[in-house]
Motif scaffolding. Sequence first.
Motif, PDB file in Angstrom:
ATOM      1  N   GLU A  95      19.226  48.249  34.182  1.00 25.04           N
ATOM      2  CA  GLU A  95      19.726  49.359  34.985  1.00 25.04           C
ATOM      3  C   GLU A  95      19.916  48.868  36.413  1.00 25.04           C
ATOM      4  O   GLU A  95      18.982  48.381  37.039  1.00 25.04           O
ATOM      5  N   ILE A  96      21.156  48.972  36.915  1.00 20.12           N
ATOM      6  CA  ILE A  96      21.467  48.632  38.295  1.00 20.12           C
ATOM      7  C   ILE A  96      21.733  49.931  39.050  1.00 20.12           C
ATOM      8  O   ILE A  96      22.554  50.747  38.611  1.00 20.12           O
ATOM      9  N   THR A  97      21.055  50.122  40.172  1.00 14.43           N
ATOM     10  CA  THR A  97      21.088  51.411  40.867  1.00 14.43           C
ATOM     11  C   THR A  97      21.950  51.403  42.117  1.00 14.43           C
ATOM     12  O   THR A  97      21.968  52.384  42.854  1.00 14.43           O
ATOM     13  N   VAL A  98      22.667  50.310  42.392  1.00 17.83           N
ATOM     14  CA  VAL A  98      23.512  50.235  43.582  1.00 17.83           C
ATOM     15  C   VAL A  98      24.940  49.903  43.161  1.00 17.83           C
ATOM     16  O   VAL A  98      25.166  49.267  42.130  1.00 17.83           O
ATOM     17  N   GLU A  99      25.888  50.337  43.972  1.00 15.29           N
ATOM     18  CA  GLU A  99      27.302  50.044  43.727  1.00 15.29           C
ATOM     19  C   GLU A  99      27.880  49.099  44.772  1.00 15.29           C
ATOM     20  O   GLU A  99      28.896  48.457  44.526  1.00 15.29           O
ATOM     21  N   SER A 100      27.247  49.014  45.937  1.00 16.99           N
ATOM     22  CA  SER A 100      27.719  48.138  47.007  1.00 16.99           C
ATOM     23  C   SER A 100      26.518  47.611  47.771  1.00 16.99           C
ATOM     24  O   SER A 100      25.433  48.194  47.747  1.00 16.99           O
ATOM     25  N   LEU A 101      26.728  46.469  48.470  1.00 21.35           N
ATOM     26  CA  LEU A 101      25.669  45.845  49.252  1.00 21.35           C
ATOM     27  C   LEU A 101      26.273  45.161  50.476  1.00 21.35           C
ATOM     28  O   LEU A 101      27.429  44.717  50.435  1.00 21.35           O
ATOM     29  N   PRO A 102      25.513  45.032  51.575  1.00 22.87           N
ATOM     30  CA  PRO A 102      26.025  44.317  52.756  1.00 22.87           C
ATOM     31  C   PRO A 102      26.003  42.813  52.521  1.00 22.87           C
ATOM     32  O   PRO A 102      25.048  42.274  51.966  1.00 22.87           O
ATOM     33  N   ARG A 103      27.048  42.127  52.952  1.00 21.89           N
ATOM     34  CA  ARG A 103      27.144  40.683  52.773  1.00 21.89           C
ATOM     35  C   ARG A 103      28.047  40.081  53.842  1.00 21.89           C
ATOM     36  O   ARG A 103      28.850  40.782  54.463  1.00 21.89           O
ATOM     37  N   THR A 104      27.931  38.790  54.027  1.00 23.87           N
ATOM     38  CA  THR A 104      28.865  38.058  54.871  1.00 23.87           C
ATOM     39  C   THR A 104      30.126  37.783  54.075  1.00 23.87           C
ATOM     40  O   THR A 104      30.070  37.363  52.916  1.00 23.87           O
ATOM     41  N   VAL A 105      31.262  38.019  54.708  1.00 16.44           N
ATOM     42  CA  VAL A 105      32.547  37.698  54.099  1.00 16.44           C
ATOM     43  C   VAL A 105      33.390  36.977  55.139  1.00 16.44           C
ATOM     44  O   VAL A 105      33.321  37.285  56.326  1.00 16.44           O
ATOM     45  N   ALA A 106      34.134  35.973  54.696  1.00 15.64           N
ATOM     46  CA  ALA A 106      35.024  35.227  55.587  1.00 15.64           C
ATOM     47  C   ALA A 106      36.423  35.259  54.982  1.00 15.64           C
ATOM     48  O   ALA A 106      36.646  34.692  53.909  1.00 15.64           O
ATOM     49  N   ASN A 107      37.345  35.921  55.653  1.00 16.69           N
ATOM     50  CA  ASN A 107      38.704  36.096  55.149  1.00 16.69           C
ATOM     51  C   ASN A 107      39.705  35.314  55.979  1.00 16.69           C
ATOM     52  O   ASN A 107      39.741  35.440  57.205  1.00 16.69           O
ATOM     53  N   VAL A 108      40.507  34.499  55.299  1.00 19.68           N
ATOM     54  CA  VAL A 108      41.622  33.779  55.911  1.00 19.68           C
ATOM     55  C   VAL A 108      42.893  34.267  55.234  1.00 19.68           C
ATOM     56  O   VAL A 108      42.940  34.390  54.003  1.00 19.68           O
ATOM     57  N   TYR A 109      43.916  34.555  56.006  1.00 16.89           N
ATOM     58  CA  TYR A 109      45.206  34.970  55.450  1.00 16.89           C
ATOM     59  C   TYR A 109      46.174  33.797  55.525  1.00 16.89           C
ATOM     60  O   TYR A 109      46.395  33.213  56.592  1.00 16.89           O
ATOM     61  N   ALA A 110      46.741  33.438  54.370  1.00 22.47           N
ATOM     62  CA  ALA A 110      47.619  32.260  54.324  1.00 22.47           C
ATOM     63  C   ALA A 110      48.321  32.180  52.985  1.00 22.47           C
ATOM     64  O   ALA A 110      47.933  32.829  52.008  1.00 22.47           O
ATOM     65  N   SER A 111      49.354  31.361  52.931  1.00 27.04           N
ATOM     66  CA  SER A 111      49.874  30.841  51.664  1.00 27.04           C
ATOM     67  C   SER A 111      49.330  29.419  51.521  1.00 27.04           C
ATOM     68  O   SER A 111      48.974  28.780  52.518  1.00 27.04           O
TER      69      SER A 111
ATOM     70  N   TYR B  82      46.823  25.361  54.305  1.00 28.13           N
ATOM     71  CA  TYR B  82      46.985  26.789  54.499  1.00 28.13           C
ATOM     72  C   TYR B  82      48.066  27.020  55.554  1.00 28.13           C
ATOM     73  O   TYR B  82      47.924  26.570  56.696  1.00 28.13           O
ATOM     74  N   ALA B  83      49.146  27.695  55.182  1.00 28.72           N
ATOM     75  CA  ALA B  83      50.116  28.167  56.160  1.00 28.72           C
ATOM     76  C   ALA B  83      49.626  29.535  56.633  1.00 28.72           C
ATOM     77  O   ALA B  83      49.745  30.540  55.922  1.00 28.72           O
ATOM     78  N   LEU B  84      49.050  29.569  57.825  1.00 28.44           N
ATOM     79  CA  LEU B  84      48.270  30.714  58.269  1.00 28.44           C
ATOM     80  C   LEU B  84      49.136  31.914  58.634  1.00 28.44           C
ATOM     81  O   LEU B  84      50.240  31.779  59.172  1.00 28.44           O
ATOM     82  N   ALA B  85      48.590  33.086  58.346  1.00 27.70           N
ATOM     83  CA  ALA B  85      49.163  34.359  58.791  1.00 27.70           C
ATOM     84  C   ALA B  85      48.098  35.080  59.609  1.00 27.70           C
ATOM     85  O   ALA B  85      46.898  34.873  59.407  1.00 27.70           O
ATOM     86  N   TRP B  86      48.533  35.942  60.512  1.00 19.18           N
ATOM     87  CA  TRP B  86      47.601  36.602  61.426  1.00 19.18           C
ATOM     88  C   TRP B  86      47.872  38.112  61.473  1.00 19.18           C
ATOM     89  O   TRP B  86      48.272  38.663  62.492  1.00 19.18           O
TER      90      TRP B  86
END
Length: 365
Positions: free
Chosen positions: A239-255, A328-332
């Motif tokens: 039984e899991i009682t949570v649906e979301s949790l705080p975490r570090t995320v690092a997002n880069v936008y690119a092709s 990575y061809a970066l987008a901003w």
Amino acid sequence: MTQQHLMYSVFVLGILATAKSATPDLGPVLQDAAGGQNLTVHVLWPNSRPRPGESEYAPFFKKTLEWVSAEKLPCVEPDAKVDLFYLTKPIFSVVGKTTGIWHGALGLRVENGSSYVFEYTSLDFEAALVYPDRNTTASVGELLHWPSAAIVDYLIDPSGTTFPETGAAWKETHSIGTTTGAVFNMFSRWAFDYASNHSRYLVWRVLENNTERTLLDSRQCFDFVFHGIRFLRSQEDTEITVESLPRTVANVYASIESLDFNESVGNFFANKKRVLAEWFELSRKMPIRTGPHSKEWYWPAWYSLTEYAGGTDQLLQDTDFPHTYHRYALAWPKQFKTTFTQIGLHRADMPIFSEFHLEGSTIQV
């Protein structure tokens, strides 16, 4: 590069150089245990796979280590009750303090028995996050050195009264559910297989501009935790009682395009100050840029692109001297559909199970 960006990168470079000349403090498994405990780090590792080099990963080998093969995985009574916890804390290291990165792990406490902490981490945090270790050259004949091997390990408190840790104590402990000893034993095997298939650390994920779909997935501690919770919930008697949790995320936008190591890759990493300045621009851990944004970024192609992007989402190479790189061809972009798809490195509450819901109002940064 503006003067402000250059000065900031020089400052960070000086911090990292000082850390390299002193006792390294580059990640959670490299720090001494709190309170002087002599903790044993149990490393999940196949017998058939060569171990990391002791000279390349010297700080790690100063720990008390036990190499655990598939035949020696921890096992508890199948009918035991096991409480599940999500553990997280800031990384109190040079890179961690500079970027605000947190570390995450899974805690499993056996009723009237031991408590276990399972975590995924890199053996050299700087190489995994920021920059190659040595051989920074523009020569095509000399490959760059990336000691970014990643492991899954576990720690044990036989008394079951604490969740052991290396370094600072866990800052947040979230109760997330219960399971059985039988599922605990299956999870041990799942964690072992995860370690075998995710042997290189990748802190960020690359998202597609406009759609915010994932082109290249990250492989960091929180990915291990989230995938582990999904595995646990897929088993009966969990039984899991949570649906979301705080975490570090690092997002880069690119092709993304793949290429063999060449002069362009070597030249890119030849100037550490410039690379650090661009890294902190990507992470958004510096003042907003006043001039044009960077147009490209290079990184070892540890993993294939996602199935959405036409790849297999699997490990591509497992070597400290990679031949294949991603450009990575970066987008901003400036508007985002969720807090956890915002550009840069930050901490956000993220859903564990459902696909990201990208409809709705946008967020401007």
